[in-house]
Design a protein around this motif. Structure first.
Motif, mmCIF file in Angstrom:
data_model
loop_
_atom_site.group_PDB
_atom_site.id
_atom_site.type_symbol
_atom_site.label_atom_id
_atom_site.label_comp_id
_atom_site.label_asym_id
_atom_site.label_seq_id
_atom_site.Cartn_x
_atom_site.Cartn_y
_atom_site.Cartn_z
ATOM 1 N N HIS A 342 0.982 -1.223 0.021
ATOM 2 C CA HIS A 342 0.109 0.051 0.081
ATOM 3 C C HIS A 342 0.873 1.208 0.127
ATOM 4 O O HIS A 342 1.381 1.553 0.935
ATOM 5 C CB HIS A 342 -0.817 -0.050 1.254
ATOM 6 C CG HIS A 342 -1.751 -1.122 1.285
ATOM 7 N ND1 HIS A 342 -2.826 -1.430 0.395
ATOM 8 C CD2 HIS A 342 -1.892 -2.287 2.200
ATOM 9 C CE1 HIS A 342 -3.673 -2.514 0.682
ATOM 10 N NE2 HIS A 342 -2.764 -2.970 2.027
ATOM 11 N N VAL A 343 1.128 1.884 -1.236
ATOM 12 C CA VAL A 343 1.922 2.869 -1.144
ATOM 13 C C VAL A 343 1.073 4.272 -1.567
ATOM 14 O O VAL A 343 1.756 5.553 -1.430
ATOM 15 C CB VAL A 343 2.839 2.603 -2.170
ATOM 16 C CG1 VAL A 343 3.716 1.592 -1.879
ATOM 17 C CG2 VAL A 343 2.098 2.765 -3.656
ATOM 18 N N THR A 344 -0.280 4.326 -1.581
ATOM 19 C CA THR A 344 -0.950 5.435 -2.010
ATOM 20 C C THR A 344 -0.910 6.355 -0.974
ATOM 21 O O THR A 344 -1.247 5.907 0.328
ATOM 22 C CB THR A 344 -2.371 5.303 -2.469
ATOM 23 O OG1 THR A 344 -2.446 4.272 -3.743
ATOM 24 C CG2 THR A 344 -3.162 6.526 -2.886
ATOM 25 N N GLY A 345 -0.508 7.790 -1.134
ATOM 26 C CA GLY A 345 -0.651 8.634 0.027
ATOM 27 C C GLY A 345 0.430 8.449 0.928
ATOM 28 O O GLY A 345 0.834 9.069 1.901
ATOM 29 N N ARG A 346 1.577 7.552 0.813
ATOM 30 C CA ARG A 346 2.644 7.629 1.612
ATOM 31 C C ARG A 346 3.815 8.150 1.152
ATOM 32 O O ARG A 346 3.758 8.160 -0.037
ATOM 33 C CB ARG A 346 3.081 6.147 1.870
ATOM 34 C CG ARG A 346 1.726 5.284 2.541
ATOM 35 C CD ARG A 346 1.911 3.778 2.711
ATOM 36 N NE ARG A 346 3.100 3.573 3.664
ATOM 37 C CZ ARG A 346 3.671 2.341 3.628
ATOM 38 N NH1 ARG A 346 3.061 1.176 2.992
ATOM 39 N NH2 ARG A 346 4.768 2.136 4.595
ATOM 40 N N SER A 347 4.857 8.753 1.831
ATOM 41 C CA SER A 347 5.820 9.371 1.462
ATOM 42 C C SER A 347 6.722 8.233 0.886
ATOM 43 O O SER A 347 6.591 7.214 1.498
ATOM 44 C CB SER A 347 6.510 10.327 2.265
ATOM 45 O OG SER A 347 7.013 9.418 3.641
ATOM 46 N N ASP A 348 7.923 8.552 0.174
ATOM 47 C CA ASP A 348 8.980 7.578 -0.247
ATOM 48 C C ASP A 348 9.758 6.993 1.063
ATOM 49 O O ASP A 348 9.963 5.890 0.930
ATOM 50 C CB ASP A 348 10.012 8.329 -1.261
ATOM 51 C CG ASP A 348 9.340 8.742 -2.388
ATOM 52 O OD1 ASP A 348 8.075 8.048 -2.720
ATOM 53 O OD2 ASP A 348 10.005 9.629 -3.273
ATOM 54 N N LEU A 349 9.835 7.875 2.062
ATOM 55 C CA LEU A 349 10.898 7.402 3.344
ATOM 56 C C LEU A 349 9.705 6.556 3.977
ATOM 57 O O LEU A 349 10.226 5.555 4.301
ATOM 58 C CB LEU A 349 11.090 8.764 3.994
ATOM 59 C CG LEU A 349 11.678 8.329 5.267
ATOM 60 C CD1 LEU A 349 12.999 7.519 5.219
ATOM 61 C CD2 LEU A 349 11.870 9.550 6.162
ATOM 62 N N ASP A 350 8.375 6.814 4.010
ATOM 63 C CA ASP A 350 7.424 6.022 4.711
ATOM 64 C C ASP A 350 7.527 4.526 4.144
ATOM 65 O O ASP A 350 7.652 3.550 4.751
ATOM 66 C CB ASP A 350 6.029 6.553 4.910
ATOM 67 C CG ASP A 350 5.397 5.852 5.481
ATOM 68 O OD1 ASP A 350 5.778 5.292 6.819
ATOM 69 O OD2 ASP A 350 4.057 5.703 5.584
#
Length: 401
Positions: A342-350
């Motif tokens: 799940h990558v939607t809405g998450r920062s690259d670092l997160d």
């Protein structure tokens, strides 16, 4: 007649990145010494001389040296091509090599024409069958099916026709997956063998060699006697950790006036034994029972509930030849296969921090988080850089300082 049966040299191959040319050269020394010591009359090399169709220069040189040294002993040598070899390259100068007593048989067009070798009992017809790709021979041989069994059956029909004309003893070399049954075949293969299946079928039955004085097989890397007269010599070295229990070597075959009288296995030198170890890191590092394994090539599976830090470095302090490292945590849930992150809405670092925690079941340290932040910033700055170069990105050390 005394026959030495070997195969699957795979010259030029490495073992998990470790070059094996010196170990392969040591096997050639052993092979020549065995020919001399055992007064061998005929050497059979049943395919896969090289590991790939275009082998490296040192592998080509070693093969040439091996065949020249065998020829210098006065022994006759028959070599066939395997599924890893290029028939054209391996068979180059075959007519010239014939004059030296080295017979390179790599062309399907020559199947049925034997090399004739004499002893005090008369003539032995040696049929060197190259690896037979069903698609290559299907049309010219009018195969009834697109399978290895059909291709090998057609080849053996040509061998049989020559035997009816000539009579006497017949030796066949074949590079194929031969087994008494599909159930037996499931226990015979190992990880280092290339799949040769065509249409899902790759097995040929042992019964194809009924009536042959001796069948010298290549392709499978484990030595095995399918019958008293149908045998695999296996590879002279281990080429995967799945071969850890193999004893490598060659078959010394005593062929009498009418039949095989004796087969003796001649073990090859072992440069370094492959072994798989499993357990928690501290147990592996301190258990005295593992002292005997310190010189082996190792594939280690760690079962610690939490992935240890610097595991490879710590293992190599005791076991300098660890080549592969795996993790199978005790009590971990059984994986249900890949799951889309799940990558939607998450920062690259997160996303990066989540990946670190997922693969080792442990959150990143403060230092690791800083390095990941710098890496993400560097990528973003690189995307934003203008066409003229714009600005410099600080190194992680500069940014951290």
């Amino acid at each position: 007649m005394r026959i030495l049966h070997t195969s699957d040299w795979h010259l030029g191959r490495s073992f998990h990145g470790v070059g094996l040319i010196e170990a392969q050269a040591a096997f050639v020394d052993h092979l020549v010494d065995t020919v001399v010591a055992e007064r061998v009359d005929l050497v059979l090399v049943a395919g896969d001389v090289f590991d790939r169709a275009l082998p490296p220069v040192d592998a080509v040189e070693l093969a040439g040296e091996a065949l020249a040294r065998l020829a210098s002993t006065g022994v006759r040598t028959v070599v066939t091509s395997g599924n890893h070899d290029s028939p054209v390259r391996l068979g180059a100068n075959a007519r010239l090599a014939d004059a030296a007593g080295v017979h390179l048989r790599t062309r399907w067009q020559e199947v049925g024409t034997p090399v004739l070798v004499e002893d005090r009992h008369g003539v032995v017809a040696v049929h060197g069958l190259p690896y037979l790709e069903p698609d290559a021979v299907r049309q010219p041989w009018r195969l009834p099916a697109r399978t290895h069994e059909a291709a090998l059956a057609a080849a053996m029909a040509r061998v049989g026709a020559d035997g009816e004309r000539r009579g006497g003893r017949t030796v066949v070399m074949a590079h194929a997956f031969v087994a008494g049954s599909p159930e037996a075949a499931s226990t015979m293969a190992c990880d280092s063998e290339r799949d040769i299946s065509v249409g899902g079928l790759q097995i040929a039955p042992t019964s194809l060699f009924t009536g042959v004085s001796y069948a010298a097989l290549g392709h499978l890397h484990g030595a095995r006697a399918l019958t008293d007269t149908v045998r695999y010599s296996g590879s002279p070295l281990a080429y995967s950790f799945s071969e850890e229990g193999h004893i490598k070597g060659s078959w010394l075959v005593e062929l009498g006036a009418a039949r095989v009288e004796e087969c003796t296995f001649v073990p090859a030198p072992v440069p370094r034994r492959p072994l798989r170890l499993r357990g928690r890191l501290d147990d592996l590092l301190h258990d005295p029972a593992h002292a005997a394994h310190e010189g082996c090539w190792l594939a280690v599976t760690l079962t610690d509930p939490v992935r240890p830090t610097a595991a490879m470095e710590r293992l190599r302090a005791r076991f300098p030849h660890v080549l592969a490292l795996y993790f199978d945590p005790e009590g971990a849930p059984v994986s249900r296969g890949p799951v889309a992150p799940h990558v939607t809405g998450r920062s690259d670092l997160d996303v990066a921090l989540g990946f670190v925690e997922e693969v080792r079941s442990l959150e990143a340290t403060t230092e690791e988080e800083l390095l990941l932040q710098l890496a993400c910033d560097s990528c973003r700055l690189g995307e934003d850089r203008d066409a003229d170069g714009g600005f410099d990105v600080p190194s992680p050390r500069e940014a951290a300082g």
